[in-house]
Design an enzyme around this catalytic site. Sequence first.
Site, short mmCIF file in Angstrom:
data_model
loop_
_atom_site.label_atom_id
_atom_site.label_comp_id
_atom_site.label_asym_id
_atom_site.label_seq_id
_atom_site.Cartn_x
_atom_site.Cartn_y
_atom_site.Cartn_z
N TYR A 143 0.82 -1.22 0.00
CA TYR A 143 0.00 0.00 0.00
C TYR A 143 0.86 1.28 0.00
O TYR A 143 0.37 2.36 -0.26
CB TYR A 143 -0.94 0.03 1.21
N LYS A 194 3.61 -15.24 1.67
CA LYS A 194 3.62 -16.09 0.47
C LYS A 194 5.08 -16.32 0.09
O LYS A 194 5.55 -15.87 -0.97
CB LYS A 194 2.85 -15.41 -0.67
N ASP A 227 -2.68 -17.80 1.64
CA ASP A 227 -3.88 -18.35 1.00
C ASP A 227 -4.39 -19.56 1.79
O ASP A 227 -5.60 -19.73 1.97
CB ASP A 227 -3.62 -18.70 -0.47
N ASP A 251 -5.14 -7.06 5.75
CA ASP A 251 -6.38 -6.36 5.40
C ASP A 251 -7.47 -7.38 5.10
O ASP A 251 -8.60 -7.32 5.61
CB ASP A 251 -6.09 -5.48 4.17
#
Length: 370
Positions: A143, A194, A227, A251
């Site tokens: 972000y 990840k 995930d 988020d």
Amino acid sequence: MSSNKNLLILPGDGIGPEVMGQVRRVIDWMDKRRAVTFDVSEDLVGGAAIDAHGTPLHDKTMDQAMNADAVLLGAVGGPKWDELPFEQKPERGLLRLRKEMQLYANLRPAIVFDALVEASTLKPEIVQGLDILIVRELTGGVYFGEPRGVEELPDGQRRGVNTQVYTTNEIRRVAAVAFELARKRGNKLTSLEKANVMESGVLWRQEVTKLHKESYADVDLEHMYADNGAMQLVRNPKQFDVMVTDNLFGDILSDEAAMLTGSLGMLPSASLGDIDETGRRKSLYEPVHGSAPDIAGQALANPLATLLSFAMSLRYTYDLAEDAELIEKAVQKVLADGKRTADIMSPGATRLSTGQMGDALLAELDAMAA
Ligand code: NAD
């Protein structure tokens, strides 16, 4: 009598002032019944500050926030200010607070109260008794990373770019907060990234592992791909205690976890920064919900998310875990007695206004402290 505790209250817009009114009543109660005195100051943020000062956060208010032990915020925004340019919107006030106070650790508990287990879209046996805490990195990552933007390519296409970037220090400081919190809870931390496809994820995993070895070997640490974490949250959320992850994954995962509980009016949050030279950690507490303009001014708002945010400040800023627990237990009891605001209403329960929910909570606190 214990020493004064300094608290800045920023009720904001919409239902913000209504729910904050109930917190003020609990603060008065604590003064009288628990001999815990707060030095409360109140100021404007968001649309209310725009109307009064032409800016969503006056410099004077920012200074007050920097010097407060904690800031408790209601909510900002509403249709009245929707047409303002991005830089002048009410939300900018909140973003400025988060940025200048450098609040890098966002704490989002997801707790399913026994009485509200039916509010979740998941089966009761999956969520009953759920009590997890997501720690989201709040000031770094994709972000904020550079380069960013949308560019024209020679062949006439356009290309949008955002950059995921983390330094060792950014990873370590948020992981340290999460380890500390895990120690005070179930002593288990799940770190999510990840690392299978992202270099920043590899670094994240390495740094969390290193910090674990150096300072938190007593905490049970596991690593998980984000995930998979998203799947596990709906498959078996009770396997988690504290979860720590980056800004983007946090988020998404914190909103997913919030919905396990099914009720926006019940969700508190905290955002923490560094400990300064006086030993004080910058902190902002706020409900997860917004200003709910659709119900503002109708005494329909559920004040419990804001009251639970205040309880979080008792635990994390003021070191008053016992008082925090008192409020949390009173909330549970009120709900168990079938008392509900409209948003969490269920068949056979008693529907209360915002103020009546405050009355019920104070009566319960009285009974518990008797
Ligand atoms: P919202 O959270 O304000 O409301 C969503 C829905 O939930 C509405 O139907 C509302 O009535 C209900 N709701 C929310 N809180 C409730 C409570 N305490 N009690 C009972 N019902 C409650 O989200 P929105 O409608 O998307 O946004 C409204 C305004 O709030 C917008 O201006 C938005 O920008 C702002 N907003 C502010 C914050 C914040 O201040 N942190 C967060 C989200 C949205």
